[in-house]
Design a protein around this motif. Sequence first.
Motif, PDB file in Angstrom:
ATOM      1  N   LEU A   1      34.742  22.441  30.437  1.00 12.96           N
ATOM      2  CA  LEU A   1      33.889  23.628  30.336  1.00 12.96           C
ATOM      3  C   LEU A   1      33.408  24.067  31.711  1.00 12.96           C
ATOM      4  O   LEU A   1      33.406  25.262  32.045  1.00 12.96           O
ATOM      5  N   GLU A   2      33.021  23.092  32.552  1.00  9.60           N
ATOM      6  CA  GLU A   2      32.584  23.420  33.910  1.00  9.60           C
ATOM      7  C   GLU A   2      33.714  24.036  34.713  1.00  9.60           C
ATOM      8  O   GLU A   2      33.521  24.980  35.480  1.00  9.60           O
ATOM      9  N   LEU A   3      34.931  23.504  34.545  1.00 11.14           N
ATOM     10  CA  LEU A   3      36.082  24.074  35.250  1.00 11.14           C
ATOM     11  C   LEU A   3      36.327  25.512  34.795  1.00 11.14           C
ATOM     12  O   LEU A   3      36.659  26.390  35.601  1.00 11.14           O
ATOM     13  N   GLN A   4      36.152  25.763  33.495  1.00 11.11           N
ATOM     14  CA  GLN A   4      36.357  27.116  32.974  1.00 11.11           C
ATOM     15  C   GLN A   4      35.302  28.071  33.542  1.00 11.11           C
ATOM     16  O   GLN A   4      35.604  29.205  33.931  1.00 11.11           O
ATOM     17  N   GLN A   5      34.031  27.614  33.627  1.00 11.57           N
ATOM     18  CA  GLN A   5      32.978  28.437  34.198  1.00 11.57           C
ATOM     19  C   GLN A   5      33.225  28.715  35.672  1.00 11.57           C
ATOM     20  O   GLN A   5      33.014  29.836  36.164  1.00 11.57           O
ATOM     21  N   MET A   6      33.716  27.695  36.386  1.00 12.74           N
ATOM     22  CA  MET A   6      34.026  27.872  37.804  1.00 12.74           C
ATOM     23  C   MET A   6      35.128  28.903  37.977  1.00 12.74           C
ATOM     24  O   MET A   6      35.075  29.753  38.876  1.00 12.74           O
ATOM     25  N   ALA A   7      36.136  28.859  37.111  1.00  8.19           N
ATOM     26  CA  ALA A   7      37.217  29.842  37.197  1.00  8.19           C
ATOM     27  C   ALA A   7      36.689  31.245  36.911  1.00  8.19           C
ATOM     28  O   ALA A   7      37.099  32.227  37.549  1.00  8.19           O
ATOM     29  N   THR A   8      35.734  31.345  35.959  1.00  3.84           N
ATOM     30  CA  THR A   8      35.150  32.658  35.643  1.00  3.84           C
ATOM     31  C   THR A   8      34.396  33.212  36.839  1.00  3.84           C
ATOM     32  O   THR A   8      34.537  34.396  37.202  1.00  3.84           O
ATOM     33  N   ARG A   9      33.598  32.331  37.516  1.00  3.11           N
ATOM     34  CA  ARG A   9      32.846  32.775  38.694  1.00  3.11           C
ATOM     35  C   ARG A   9      33.801  33.190  39.818  1.00  3.11           C
ATOM     36  O   ARG A   9      33.554  34.161  40.543  1.00  3.11           O
ATOM     37  N   LEU A  10      34.900  32.435  39.979  1.00  8.17           N
ATOM     38  CA  LEU A  10      35.867  32.767  41.030  1.00  8.17           C
ATOM     39  C   LEU A  10      36.500  34.126  40.754  1.00  8.17           C
ATOM     40  O   LEU A  10      36.688  34.948  41.669  1.00  8.17           O
ATOM     41  N   ASN A  11      36.779  34.405  39.498  1.00 10.84           N
ATOM     42  CA  ASN A  11      37.330  35.720  39.138  1.00 10.84           C
ATOM     43  C   ASN A  11      36.334  36.842  39.428  1.00 10.84           C
ATOM     44  O   ASN A  11      36.694  37.925  39.901  1.00 10.84           O
ATOM     45  N   GLU A  12      35.041  36.572  39.102  1.00 13.91           N
ATOM     46  CA  GLU A  12      34.012  37.581  39.388  1.00 13.91           C
ATOM     47  C   GLU A  12      33.889  37.837  40.881  1.00 13.91           C
ATOM     48  O   GLU A  12      33.763  38.984  41.319  1.00 13.91           O
TER      49      GLU A  12
END
Length: 332
Positions: free
Chosen positions: A252-263
């Motif tokens: 879940l943390e990896l998914q959130q990190m990927a979301t922030r990187l996309n933003e």
Amino acid sequence: MFKVSNETKVGILAAVSIAMLILGFNLLKGKSLFSKTKKIYAIYSQVNGLQPSNPVQVNGLVVGNVSNLEIMDKNAGKILVELRITKKIDIPQNSVARIASDLLGTKSVQIDFGNANAYLEDGDTIYAAVDGSITDALKEQLSPLVKKLEGTLGSVDSVLLTVNSIFDPSTKGNLREAIAHLNTTMNNFTRTSASLNSMLDPQHGNVKATFDNLESLTANLKNNNDKINAILGNAEKTTAALANGQLDKTLLELQQMATRLNETIAKLNSTDGSIGLMLNDKKVYNNLQNSLNSLNKLLEDLRVNPKRYVHFSLFGKKAKVQPIPSDTAKTL
């Protein structure tokens, strides 16, 4: 003193020589002049090459020899053989004298004793018989075989005639083709067998090499059994740790990190922020480039004309201003 003349000596020597010659001739013929012998006779229709001096035997013991052979008629239908018996033996009257030969062809007269109580005297005649030769024995043995072979050949001939009458030309052609295919199959089988033999060769065969490799592999596994157990133990510990750890939380943390990187990348691509304007607005880029060029010229002028910016003189003389290299290069 009595003196012997040479003529007498020669006469005595000649007489002794003649006597020795006669004695030696009789000995060669099997006759003995000093022993008492008994003569018996046998009449044969053929003697199979019997010669004077051939032995006369009883149960394998030589008891005399053949002393003479005579033809009794002009057609040689009867041959009288004189047997000289030198041993003191009694020969029953119903005995038989057989002409026999060994494997080397040596002839002899074998006397088979009868069971009569009366015995042959000097000059009597004994019953005669002739053993068959080896050729006759072979003929006798081969005659039944020849008859069987003739019968077999007749049967084979009949079978072939029957086969020829049954099979038409097309069937014969098919049969020949089948036999040719069978020969090809047998040749292939022979080559396959040779290949299998080479593979199964206990010295250089592939099977031996395979078993050697398998043996080496099992030996290596046995030697590295402890290492394999350790690796399996570490793998078991790792899987246990993954099973017991917060794997879902980490994902879940990896998914959130990927979301922030996309933003962040989206903001960089937009013109809302400074970095976005710098990356996307060409004017900002040109202004920044001009500022950098001006700064470079200032630094270059500071290096060429430092007294323009820091003035220090004891006599008050003003230093001459030098053009900067970049401006000179543009003028040229």
